[in-house]
Design a protein around this motif. Sequence first.
Motif, PDB file in Angstrom:
ATOM      1  N   ALA A   1      28.170  59.648  26.968  1.00 57.85           N
ATOM      2  CA  ALA A   1      29.287  59.751  26.063  1.00 57.85           C
ATOM      3  C   ALA A   1      29.107  60.972  25.341  1.00 57.85           C
ATOM      4  O   ALA A   1      28.186  61.456  25.124  1.00 57.85           O
ATOM      5  CB  ALA A   1      29.026  58.776  24.865  1.00 57.85           C
ATOM      6  N   SER A   2      30.550  61.531  24.854  1.00 61.44           N
ATOM      7  CA  SER A   2      30.563  62.987  24.487  1.00 61.44           C
ATOM      8  C   SER A   2      31.464  62.829  23.258  1.00 61.44           C
ATOM      9  O   SER A   2      32.392  62.157  22.924  1.00 61.44           O
ATOM     10  CB  SER A   2      31.387  63.525  25.423  1.00 61.44           C
ATOM     11  OG  SER A   2      31.797  65.018  24.698  1.00 61.44           O
ATOM     12  N   ASP A   3      31.062  63.569  22.006  1.00 61.49           N
ATOM     13  CA  ASP A   3      31.594  63.802  20.928  1.00 61.49           C
ATOM     14  C   ASP A   3      32.635  64.692  21.107  1.00 61.49           C
ATOM     15  O   ASP A   3      33.410  65.025  19.909  1.00 61.49           O
ATOM     16  CB  ASP A   3      30.836  64.002  19.810  1.00 61.49           C
ATOM     17  CG  ASP A   3      29.901  65.388  20.134  1.00 61.49           C
ATOM     18  OD1 ASP A   3      30.208  65.977  20.830  1.00 61.49           O
ATOM     19  OD2 ASP A   3      29.413  65.721  19.039  1.00 61.49           O
ATOM     20  N   ALA A   4      33.144  65.255  21.927  1.00 63.19           N
ATOM     21  CA  ALA A   4      34.110  66.620  22.290  1.00 63.19           C
ATOM     22  C   ALA A   4      34.835  66.031  23.776  1.00 63.19           C
ATOM     23  O   ALA A   4      34.792  67.061  24.593  1.00 63.19           O
ATOM     24  CB  ALA A   4      33.506  67.930  22.242  1.00 63.19           C
ATOM     25  N   THR A   5      35.268  64.964  23.957  1.00 67.91           N
ATOM     26  CA  THR A   5      35.783  64.438  25.074  1.00 67.91           C
ATOM     27  C   THR A   5      36.935  65.240  25.530  1.00 67.91           C
ATOM     28  O   THR A   5      37.289  65.715  26.974  1.00 67.91           O
ATOM     29  CB  THR A   5      36.147  63.225  25.316  1.00 67.91           C
ATOM     30  OG1 THR A   5      34.835  62.278  24.636  1.00 67.91           O
ATOM     31  CG2 THR A   5      36.429  62.557  26.734  1.00 67.91           C
TER      32      THR A   5
ATOM     33  N   GLY B   1      34.628  59.147  25.549  1.00 70.26           N
ATOM     34  CA  GLY B   1      34.519  59.331  24.224  1.00 70.26           C
ATOM     35  C   GLY B   1      35.738  59.296  23.583  1.00 70.26           C
ATOM     36  O   GLY B   1      36.785  59.002  24.213  1.00 70.26           O
ATOM     37  N   GLU B   2      35.806  59.296  22.258  1.00 72.42           N
ATOM     38  CA  GLU B   2      36.964  58.973  21.387  1.00 72.42           C
ATOM     39  C   GLU B   2      37.819  60.237  21.350  1.00 72.42           C
ATOM     40  O   GLU B   2      37.433  61.245  21.468  1.00 72.42           O
ATOM     41  CB  GLU B   2      36.757  58.594  19.845  1.00 72.42           C
ATOM     42  CG  GLU B   2      35.849  57.442  19.839  1.00 72.42           C
ATOM     43  CD  GLU B   2      36.763  56.245  19.852  1.00 72.42           C
ATOM     44  OE1 GLU B   2      37.824  56.083  20.263  1.00 72.42           O
ATOM     45  OE2 GLU B   2      35.971  55.042  20.258  1.00 72.42           O
TER      46      GLU B   2
ATOM     47  N   GLN C   1      29.738  53.900  22.325  1.00 70.71           N
ATOM     48  CA  GLN C   1      28.139  53.561  22.748  1.00 70.71           C
ATOM     49  C   GLN C   1      27.941  52.213  23.492  1.00 70.71           C
ATOM     50  O   GLN C   1      27.223  52.213  24.456  1.00 70.71           O
ATOM     51  CB  GLN C   1      27.310  53.663  21.487  1.00 70.71           C
ATOM     52  CG  GLN C   1      27.387  54.894  20.751  1.00 70.71           C
ATOM     53  CD  GLN C   1      26.641  54.981  19.312  1.00 70.71           C
ATOM     54  OE1 GLN C   1      26.608  53.946  18.714  1.00 70.71           O
ATOM     55  NE2 GLN C   1      26.234  56.036  18.931  1.00 70.71           N
TER      56      GLN C   1
ATOM     57  N   GLY D   1      37.090  62.467  18.816  1.00 69.29           N
ATOM     58  CA  GLY D   1      35.859  62.941  18.682  1.00 69.29           C
ATOM     59  C   GLY D   1      35.036  62.111  17.895  1.00 69.29           C
ATOM     60  O   GLY D   1      35.460  61.003  17.308  1.00 69.29           O
ATOM     61  N   GLY D   2      33.762  62.310  17.957  1.00 69.13           N
ATOM     62  CA  GLY D   2      32.540  61.516  17.282  1.00 69.13           C
ATOM     63  C   GLY D   2      32.108  60.424  18.270  1.00 69.13           C
ATOM     64  O   GLY D   2      32.679  60.238  19.246  1.00 69.13           O
ATOM     65  N   LEU D   3      31.164  59.734  17.923  1.00 75.24           N
ATOM     66  CA  LEU D   3      30.306  58.821  18.824  1.00 75.24           C
ATOM     67  C   LEU D   3      30.498  57.558  17.994  1.00 75.24           C
ATOM     68  O   LEU D   3      29.727  57.272  17.286  1.00 75.24           O
ATOM     69  CB  LEU D   3      29.157  59.099  19.061  1.00 75.24           C
ATOM     70  CG  LEU D   3      28.717  60.498  19.793  1.00 75.24           C
ATOM     71  CD1 LEU D   3      27.194  60.728  19.922  1.00 75.24           C
ATOM     72  CD2 LEU D   3      29.439  60.262  21.312  1.00 75.24           C
ATOM     73  N   SER D   4      31.598  56.568  18.525  1.00 72.30           N
ATOM     74  CA  SER D   4      31.759  55.375  18.062  1.00 72.30           C
ATOM     75  C   SER D   4      30.928  54.372  18.535  1.00 72.30           C
ATOM     76  O   SER D   4      30.186  54.596  19.600  1.00 72.30           O
ATOM     77  CB  SER D   4      33.352  55.097  18.053  1.00 72.30           C
ATOM     78  OG  SER D   4      33.477  54.607  19.483  1.00 72.30           O
TER      79      SER D   4
END
Length: 311
Positions: A175-179, A149-150, A160, A153-156
């Motif tokens: 994919a994680s929005d909290a990697t 993930g970024e 994806q 945060g977030g899913l770019s």
Amino acid sequence: MRILVVGAGAVGGYFGGRLAAAGRDVTFLVRPGRAAELQSAGLVIKSGRGDLTLRDVKTVQAEAITEPFDLILLSCKAYSLDDAIASFAPAVGPNTTILPLLNGMGHIDVLAEKFGAARVLGGLCVIAATLNREREIVHLNDAASLTLGELEGGLSERVQAITEQLTVPGFHVSASDATLLRMWEKWVFLATLAASTCLFRASVGDILGAPDGRRVIEAMLGECRAVAQHNGFTMGPDFDARANQMLFTPSPLTASMLRDVENHARTEADHVLGDLLQRGGPAQQRDAGLSLLRLAYNHLKAYELREARSA
């Protein structure tokens, strides 16, 4: 998507091999000796998820890289990071993404400073694998997963697209929005396991069988969690459930760091335990007393000194 896997050892070889077997455009960045092994015997994986032998594996050596890759999958030991960076730097172009799977967090700072934070993703893997005497990759259990993930945060769209490319048989990818939180969770668990099993030179089951073994693991976990909390990362109920299952159920589980010690090999003590101590705030400073985590770290540093003297 052109993928460069740095190294073809247990971790890089497993994930890179599964990707190549699924038809992804994978090249392994290896030294001449490993290139010769792959040319002669192929890339061999022994796994409960299915054995695999890949012939005609694409390899490259650092001096032969002439153009950038789209994705660099980095899975070296933390103490080899500088050498790895020097080897794959020619493959980094304006649109290259670097996905590191190293333990701890220090490598993120190093990679961001060298290549720019925008090129670096957060990532972690869960797998137990090793190279046997025949230089085959042996998958030791069923666990095999990647999370990416970024950093912010977030899913770019980028994450994806990479997740789609990495979705192949043989391992799970998400994919994680909290990697960063996921990375800290792995670090806390791994540091607890490594510190405990190396300090006792024993498996989780054997430690739990000792009179105060459970108390030691509980205290070690508490110290590691406190460091994460100090850095703004709080472990939730899902982490608690996983950690309790792995750390407080009698089993032959050990950290790979203990296997390194038993094999008289180099360890990641500085990167898994030492860096955690450095990030620990007042509770883990030298003048705060000798914590269990610091005791385990010094145990490993003494081992390193003894090994260096023997060599």
